[in-house]
Design a protein around this motif. Structure first.
Motif, PDB file in Angstrom:
ATOM      1  N   ILE A  79       0.334  -1.567  -0.131  1.00 31.37           N
ATOM      2  CA  ILE A  79      -0.381   0.373   0.034  1.00 31.37           C
ATOM      3  C   ILE A  79       0.509   1.549  -0.068  1.00 31.37           C
ATOM      4  N   CYS A  80       0.612   1.867  -0.737  1.00 29.30           N
ATOM      5  CA  CYS A  80       1.358   3.642  -1.219  1.00 29.30           C
ATOM      6  C   CYS A  80       0.361   4.781  -0.639  1.00 29.30           C
ATOM      7  N   GLN A  81       1.270   5.607  -0.356  1.00 27.10           N
ATOM      8  CA  GLN A  81       0.118   6.719  -0.659  1.00 27.10           C
ATOM      9  C   GLN A  81       0.305   7.481  -1.786  1.00 27.10           C
ATOM     10  N   SER A  82      -0.829   8.044  -2.437  1.00 27.50           N
ATOM     11  CA  SER A  82      -1.004   8.498  -4.600  1.00 27.50           C
ATOM     12  C   SER A  82      -0.612   9.593  -4.526  1.00 27.50           C
ATOM     13  N   MET A  83      -0.853  10.596  -3.769  1.00 25.91           N
ATOM     14  CA  MET A  83       0.054  12.147  -3.681  1.00 25.91           C
ATOM     15  C   MET A  83       0.911  12.198  -2.916  1.00 25.91           C
ATOM     16  N   THR A  84       2.216  11.652  -4.124  1.00 24.06           N
ATOM     17  CA  THR A  84       3.473  11.986  -3.683  1.00 24.06           C
ATOM     18  C   THR A  84       4.434  11.440  -4.683  1.00 24.06           C
ATOM     19  N   PHE A  85       5.689  11.821  -4.875  1.00 27.71           N
ATOM     20  CA  PHE A  85       6.868  11.564  -6.339  1.00 27.71           C
ATOM     21  C   PHE A  85       6.609  10.154  -6.187  1.00 27.71           C
ATOM     22  N   SER A  86       6.714  10.255  -7.473  1.00 24.20           N
ATOM     23  CA  SER A  86       6.731   8.480  -8.138  1.00 24.20           C
ATOM     24  C   SER A  86       8.996   7.876  -7.309  1.00 24.20           C
ATOM     25  N   ALA A  87       8.928   8.391  -6.616  1.00 21.47           N
ATOM     26  CA  ALA A  87      10.261   7.164  -6.069  1.00 21.47           C
ATOM     27  C   ALA A  87       9.301   6.730  -4.974  1.00 21.47           C
ATOM     28  N   SER A  88       8.730   7.433  -4.272  1.00 22.32           N
ATOM     29  CA  SER A  88       7.785   6.441  -3.203  1.00 22.32           C
ATOM     30  C   SER A  88       7.069   5.246  -3.683  1.00 22.32           C
ATOM     31  N   ALA A  89       6.734   5.068  -5.120  1.00 22.26           N
ATOM     32  CA  ALA A  89       5.999   3.800  -5.537  1.00 22.26           C
ATOM     33  C   ALA A  89       6.952   2.980  -6.760  1.00 22.26           C
ATOM     34  N   TRP A 324       2.271  17.068  -6.654  1.00 19.06           N
ATOM     35  CA  TRP A 324       2.663  15.870  -7.240  1.00 19.06           C
ATOM     36  C   TRP A 324       1.271  15.220  -8.190  1.00 19.06           C
ATOM     37  N   LYS A 325       1.950  15.079  -9.545  1.00 17.53           N
ATOM     38  CA  LYS A 325       0.279  14.074  -9.637  1.00 17.53           C
ATOM     39  C   LYS A 325       0.000  12.872  -9.444  1.00 17.53           C
ATOM     40  N   PRO A 326      -0.814  12.656  -8.449  1.00 13.19           N
ATOM     41  CA  PRO A 326      -1.182  11.961  -7.879  1.00 13.19           C
ATOM     42  C   PRO A 326      -0.959  10.378  -8.651  1.00 13.19           C
ATOM     43  N   MET A 327      -0.075   9.279  -8.228  1.00 13.56           N
ATOM     44  CA  MET A 327       0.384   7.655  -8.730  1.00 13.56           C
ATOM     45  C   MET A 327      -1.143   7.138  -9.152  1.00 13.56           C
ATOM     46  N   HIS A 328      -2.049   7.112  -8.897  1.00 10.65           N
ATOM     47  CA  HIS A 328      -3.594   6.359  -9.477  1.00 10.65           C
ATOM     48  C   HIS A 328      -3.309   7.616 -11.127  1.00 10.65           C
ATOM     49  N   MET A 329      -2.583   8.240 -11.042  1.00 13.12           N
ATOM     50  CA  MET A 329      -3.377   8.701 -12.381  1.00 13.12           C
ATOM     51  C   MET A 329      -2.102   8.586 -13.549  1.00 13.12           C
ATOM     52  N   GLN A 330      -1.011   8.087 -13.246  1.00 10.38           N
ATOM     53  CA  GLN A 330       0.110   8.353 -13.755  1.00 10.38           C
ATOM     54  C   GLN A 330       0.169   7.256 -14.950  1.00 10.38           C
ATOM     55  N   PRO A 331       0.412   7.126 -16.199  1.00  2.54           N
ATOM     56  CA  PRO A 331       0.696   6.240 -16.687  1.00  2.54           C
ATOM     57  C   PRO A 331       0.983   4.954 -16.548  1.00  2.54           C
ATOM     58  N   VAL A 332       2.663   4.941 -16.081  1.00  2.00           N
ATOM     59  CA  VAL A 332       2.557   3.811 -16.077  1.00  2.00           C
ATOM     60  C   VAL A 332       2.193   2.632 -14.258  1.00  2.00           C
ATOM     61  N   PHE A 333       1.373   3.261 -13.652  1.00  2.00           N
ATOM     62  CA  PHE A 333       0.770   2.658 -12.820  1.00  2.00           C
ATOM     63  C   PHE A 333      -0.934   2.353 -13.092  1.00  2.00           C
ATOM     64  N   ALA A 334      -1.349   2.867 -14.008  1.00  2.00           N
ATOM     65  CA  ALA A 334      -2.483   2.898 -15.198  1.00  2.00           C
ATOM     66  C   ALA A 334      -3.389   1.547 -13.894  1.00  2.00           C
ATOM     67  N   ASP A 335      -2.917   0.493 -14.047  1.00  2.00           N
ATOM     68  CA  ASP A 335      -3.244  -0.784 -13.827  1.00  2.00           C
ATOM     69  C   ASP A 335      -3.573  -1.216 -12.407  1.00  2.00           C
ATOM     70  N   ALA A 336      -3.225  -0.419 -10.992  1.00  2.00           N
ATOM     71  CA  ALA A 336      -3.322  -0.229 -10.121  1.00  2.00           C
ATOM     72  C   ALA A 336      -4.154  -0.147  -9.149  1.00  2.00           C
ATOM     73  N   PRO A 337      -4.658  -0.594  -8.200  1.00  2.00           N
ATOM     74  CA  PRO A 337      -5.901  -0.363  -7.539  1.00  2.00           C
ATOM     75  C   PRO A 337      -5.427   0.690  -6.707  1.00  2.00           C
ATOM     76  N   TYR A 338      -6.430   1.197  -6.872  1.00  2.00           N
ATOM     77  CA  TYR A 338      -6.689   2.796  -5.636  1.00  2.00           C
ATOM     78  C   TYR A 338      -8.381   2.729  -4.933  1.00  2.00           C
ATOM     79  N   TYR A 339      -7.879   3.860  -3.854  1.00  2.00           N
ATOM     80  CA  TYR A 339      -8.659   3.466  -2.452  1.00  2.00           C
ATOM     81  C   TYR A 339      -8.736   4.258  -2.601  1.00  2.00           C
TER      82      TYR A 339
END
Length: 378
Positions: A79-89, A324-339
């Motif tokens: 589980i990862c915070q979505s609102m962050t820089f990509s280095a978190s994910a 920061w553009k949220p991670m769940h909105m990033q193309p590279v993580f487009a298929d990841a679950p989001y809550y």
């Protein structure tokens, strides 16, 4: 054209060169060495709790090693915070695991405890118990660690604190980076103190630190020849870089105070501008280093958008940056679950980071204030 005003530029303190010269004089320019040991001790003292610190080549390296030590392997979920820089994910993907992103809450812009528990329950129900929770202290603002820690303990999931932006911040008088099983610090060029590039892993046991150091130095076995029983990484900090860090630690308290002063500058500047909200602590439980000062612009009130302000500042060679553009909105993580809901998305749409450096001059502040007033007076 006016000289550039940076969002957050490096700010040397004066003694960095002394420690670097000592390393050169001793011909100790490789990883490990007296500056590395000293820098780690300086950080341990500053964090003011019983922790062990491993100085590394980057905050991203620290996150990667934290995930490895938490047992994250291919096919796991984190589980990862979505609102962050990509280095978190990104380190989650390094491990072959899948990130599960969680929305923010409005008070701190950090991981929402309600959405976090929803995510944990649902992943467990799907047979995918998360192996770790990565919570971020965004822009230096501490997350709601009491609620988040209670959920992590309830489901027995380790917390990794991404405190890359939060050195000097505290929650209920306890240093950010010391709540989870591991904490992560960054000393990138734009951080509150810098080693040009570098990071650190905050551990609670000597065993965890020793393992991090072992893995970060190519996991070489104790043998007279080069023998490896584990996959290792070249993640250790150099003695030269650590020398810069030692000099920076001498002025860290001043840097925190200067960043907080910039936040107060913006609070005063926007006090009479209706429709603009400065990002500040929600209560006295939170103490932010205000690494970056940020605002939310309500265009329905101001008649101006976040982007109108950013472009106007850019015209005057003043750097600002969307949140920061949220991670769940990033193309590279487009298929990841989001809550969660749309809190992070709205923050991204309407938020702007403003120049926050500890080395901004009065003249530069006046330029910033003049341009901002100009934009919102139209």
């Amino acid at each position: 054209m006016n000289t550039k005003i940076w969002l957050s530029s490096p700010h040397m303190g004066g003694n960095e060169q002394k420690y670097v010269n000592e390393a050169f004089d001793a011909n100790w320019v490789a990883p490990l060495g007296p500056n590395v040991d000293g820098f780690e001790k300086d950080l341990e003292s500053f964090l003011n709790t019983d922790v062990k610190v491993a100085a590394l080549s980057a905050g991203t390296a620290a996150l990667h090693l934290a995930l490895i030590e938490c047992g994250v392997v291919y096919g796991d979920e984190v589980i990862c915070q979505s609102m962050t820089f990509s280095a978190s994910a990104n380190p989650i993907a390094y491990c072959g695991a899948t990130p599960v992103f969680v929305d923010s809450e409005k008070d701190t812009w950090n991981m929402c405890p309600v959405a976090l528990e929803e995510a944990v329950k649902d992943r467990i129900a799907k047979g995918k118990e998360p192996k770790a929770i990565i919570v971020v202290h965004l822009y230096g603002m501490p997350a709601k660690m009491n609620e988040i820690t209670a959920i992590a303990e309830k489901y027995k999931i380790p917390i990794i604190e991404d405190a890359a932006e939060a050195l000097g911040s505290t929650y209920k008088d306890k240093a950010c980076g010391t709540f989870g099983r591991f904490g992560v610090l960054s000393f990138n060029g734009n951080k509150i103190i810098t080693t040009s590039g570098g990071g650190a892993l905050v551990c609670h046991t000597q065993e965890d630190k020793d393992k991090a150091v072992f893995l970060s130095t190519q996991a070489r076995d104790n043998a007279p020849h080069y023998q490896h029983s584990h996959i290792g990484y070249n993640y250790r900090m150099s003695n030269i870089v650590a020398g810069i860090g030692r000099g920076q630690m001498e002025v860290l308290a001043n840097r925190v105070e200067a960043r907080r002063s910039m936040n107060k500058f913006y609070q005063d500047l926007f006090a009479d501008i209706e429709g603009v909200t400065v990002f500040v602590e929600p209560s006295t439980d939170y103490y932010s280093n205000h690494w970056l000062s940020a605002i939310i612009v309500d265009a329905t009130i101001t008649g101006k958008t976040r982007e109108d302000l950013r472009l106007a500042l850019l015209e005057d060679n003043i750097e600002s940056r969307p949140l920061w553009k949220p991670m769940h909105m990033q193309p590279v993580f487009a298929d990841a679950p989001y809550y969660g809901s749309d809190i992070a998305e709205k923050l991204f749409d309407n938020g702007l980071c403003l120049p926050s450096g500890s080395n901004l001059t009065n003249e530069e502040r006046e330029r910033i204030a003049k341009k901002i007033k100009q934009v919102f007076s139209k």
